[in-house]
Design an enzyme around this catalytic site. Structure first.
Site, PDB file in Angstrom:
ATOM      1  N   CYS A 384       1.054  -1.362   0.141  1.00  0.00           N
ATOM      2  CA  CYS A 384      -0.240  -0.036   0.324  1.00  0.00           C
ATOM      3  C   CYS A 384       0.759   1.207   0.189  1.00  0.00           C
ATOM      4  O   CYS A 384       1.455   1.493  -1.208  1.00  0.00           O
ATOM      5  CB  CYS A 384      -0.994   0.110   1.348  1.00  0.00           C
ATOM      6  SG  CYS A 384      -1.838   1.149   1.093  1.00  0.00           S
ATOM      7  N   HIS A 510      -3.150  -5.510  -0.385  1.00  0.00           N
ATOM      8  CA  HIS A 510      -2.957  -5.455   1.491  1.00  0.00           C
ATOM      9  C   HIS A 510      -3.345  -7.508   1.527  1.00  0.00           C
ATOM     10  O   HIS A 510      -4.085  -7.919   1.661  1.00  0.00           O
ATOM     11  CB  HIS A 510      -3.973  -4.857   2.006  1.00  0.00           C
ATOM     12  CG  HIS A 510      -3.881  -3.743   2.735  1.00  0.00           C
ATOM     13  ND1 HIS A 510      -2.654  -2.919   3.628  1.00  0.00           N
ATOM     14  CD2 HIS A 510      -4.510  -2.177   2.269  1.00  0.00           C
ATOM     15  CE1 HIS A 510      -2.936  -1.843   3.834  1.00  0.00           C
ATOM     16  NE2 HIS A 510      -3.821  -1.665   3.127  1.00  0.00           N
ATOM     17  N   GLU A 512      -1.319  -9.613   3.128  1.00  0.00           N
ATOM     18  CA  GLU A 512      -1.475 -10.248   4.512  1.00  0.00           C
ATOM     19  C   GLU A 512      -2.669 -10.233   4.848  1.00  0.00           C
ATOM     20  O   GLU A 512      -2.957 -11.141   5.585  1.00  0.00           O
ATOM     21  CB  GLU A 512      -1.269  -9.031   5.585  1.00  0.00           C
ATOM     22  CG  GLU A 512      -1.683  -7.459   5.475  1.00  0.00           C
ATOM     23  CD  GLU A 512      -1.890  -6.275   4.833  1.00  0.00           C
ATOM     24  OE1 GLU A 512      -1.297  -5.169   5.059  1.00  0.00           O
ATOM     25  OE2 GLU A 512      -1.220  -7.142   3.887  1.00  0.00           O
TER      26      GLU A 512
END
Length: 535
Positions: A384, A510, A512
């Site tokens: 990001c 993102h 994750e």
């Protein structure tokens, strides 16, 4: 509702941060391992509509769901443990409930009646509990009630779940209370009085817990369990100890050993198969017997509070597990990084990760860390804002655009290589107005991203307003920056890479948020693997 959905409510007492979320997630995992379908939700008693505009120092990470909801970090635990994608219905705040009720009142939907906490607020809360069960048609809905018993803010939620027991039948509801049994070192004793008073407070509002989960640093003797059972009006076998665990993923196995899932199934009359924990047991064994070690620098602005990056940390651990590698994180405050000290700060690491964030604080330190990783051929992953900083660094130091920046961070920059997305230019409100949720991304051949994903089209979760400025696209490509992934129409740049580097990947989304211990995200598998090979 086609299934006779059962409801489990998890409350907490004595102090906050007892691990209600991990308890709920662990129970969800155990019930899934018994062949049951499960969904989990959390009620937060604060008046914010969602945590999207809250500081990470206040709330930790904001977890984004596929449908674009900005939610509590506990939803990350839920998804990682039960391996299901949750929705906006899985996180409800007091602010959202009150807002929906007041909006209806303004529209005249209550026919001129007096709008009150009971029944209007409590009915809205109950509707959101049932909505999760209907959405997935699941066997069990587990609902965590945020806050601590005794807090004024939680009372409408507690009253609502008290009513649900009588709405759906007591045989369809199970109350679990998570509490603390502190150990006094000087006295050498475990103290049950805080638990007794917490349960007394819970019973005073009409809720009798069926199971009490006791957090403690010492094992509970049978006598202690009997004492808690006597004063809290349950059997000693319904008192579950939850000792501090070496790591999160061991908690389900600890609670299973104590019989938590068996008790819940018995109390709810759930006809389910014998539990199959084999895959989870194997995973926990591998976590505790990793062969290799690698050190990753996480360069961020909220490093004092690790919960601000909890999904990144977990995804790194998942990537480590896939590589049989223990990942040691070197927490680096981006504000401390300068051109003069960057080599000293980062010289001992095998890879550098710059995660997401907002605002200009620490950005120059992040850019320095990225320059160091690029020039020293250290594996790098940017997420990001980390990708935006990577583009800025490349524009400044390779393309030679002195003063290049993001128009968010420096509106006067002569070279806005990162700029506001066109559809965001007239947006004034901050809450819930970003590019949020799951979007497709088309990957280019002969890139790191294409290699690790092994797919032409991927779907990832986003949370941003600013984007790669296409006015500088040709210049950056000609100077050696690779556009590795874009939106399917090619308009939005989603992934960039640096040529002639062992591993330099930066993404606007993102990754994750989609990583699971049993299904690690490919970018983190590739990044940790590259760091290991870089030792």
């Amino acid at each position: 509702m086609s299934k006779n959905t059962k409801y489990v409510f998890v409350t907490g007492g004595v102090v906050s941060s007892l691990g209600k979320g991990i308890t709920a997630a662990s129970l969800g995992r155990l019930l899934k391992n018994r062949g049951l379908s499960v969904s989990i939700q959390k009620f937060d008693p604060y008046l914010n509509i969602d945590p999207g505009t809250m500081s990470p120092y206040q709330h930790g990470e904001v977890f984004v769901t596929d449908d674009g909801a900005e939610t509590d970090l506990d939803l990350g635990h839920y998804e990682r443990f039960i391996d299901e994608n949750l929705t906006q219905n899985s996180n409800v705040t007091s602010g959202r409930v009150y807002w929906s009720v007041i909006s209806k009142e303004r529209k005249g939907e209550y026919l001129g009646g007096t709008v009150q906490v009971i029944p209007h607020i409590t009915n809205a809360i109950k509707d959101r509990v049932h909505r999760v069960g209907k959405e997935r048609d699941v066997d069990v809905v587990i609902t965590e009630i945020g806050g601590t018993i005794g807090d004024i803010e939680s009372l409408p939620f507690l009253e609502a779940i008290r009513q649900i027991k009588y709405d759906v039948g007591k045989e369809n509801v199970c109350f679990i209370h998570v509490t603390l049994v502190p150990y006094l070192g000087k006295a050498g004793e475990l103290k049950t009085k805080p638990t007794q008073h917490s349960v007394k407070e819970l019973r005073s509002i009409g809720i009798q817990p069926d199971i009490i989960v006791c957090r403690s640093e010492k094992e509970l003797s049978e006598d202690i369990k009997k004492k808690i059972g006597l004063f809290c009006n349950i059997d000693a076998s319904e008192v579950i100890q939850n000792l501090d665990a070496e790591h999160l993923y061991a908690v389900p196995l600890m609670l299973h050993k104590e019989g938590l899932d068996r008790l819940v199934c018995e109390k709810l009359g759930l006809g389910c198969r014998d539990i199959d924990n084999a895959e989870w047991i194997d995973m926990v064994h591998r976590i505790t017997h990793l062969t290799h070690t690698t050190k990753i620098a996480l360069v961020g602005k909220y490093v004092e509070l690790h919960d601000a990056y909890i999904s990144v940390v977990e995804a790194l651990n998942h990537g480590g597990l896939s590589n049989d590698t223990n990942v040691e994180i070197e927490w680096i405050n981006a504000e401390d990084v300068t051109k003069e000290n960057v080599d000293e700060l980062l010289s001992g690491v095998d890879g550098v990760l710059v995660p997401g964030g907002f605002g200009d604080r620490g950005v120059e330190g992040k850019i320095e860390a990225i320059r160091w990783a690029r020039e020293n051929k250290k594996p790098f992953l940017g997420i990001c804002l980390g990708m935006q900083c990577a583009v800025i660094e490349y524009a400044r130091n390779v393309l030679g655009l002195e003063g290049a920046h993001s128009s968010e961070l420096n509106p006067e920059t002569p070279f806005p290589v990162i700029d506001l997305m066109p559809e965001q230019k007239d947006v004034e409100d901050l809450g819930g107005t970003m590019r949020l949720g799951l979007y497709p991304c088309k990957l280019e051949d002969n890139t790191f991203c294409k290699d690790v994903y092994a797919s032409d089209l991927i779907y990832e979760r986003h949370r941003h307003r600013y984007e790669f400025n296409n006015e500088y696209r040709t210049q950056l490509i000609e100077s050696g920056l690779t556009i590795a992934g874009t939106s399917p129409d090619g308009r939005l740049v989603e992934c960039v890479e640096v040529k002639d580097h062992p591993w330099f990947v930066a993404v606007q989304y993102h990754p994750e948020l989609k990583s699971r211990p049993n299904r690690p995200h490919p970018l983190f598998v590739g990044f940790v693997g590259a760091a290991l090979n870089n030792k």
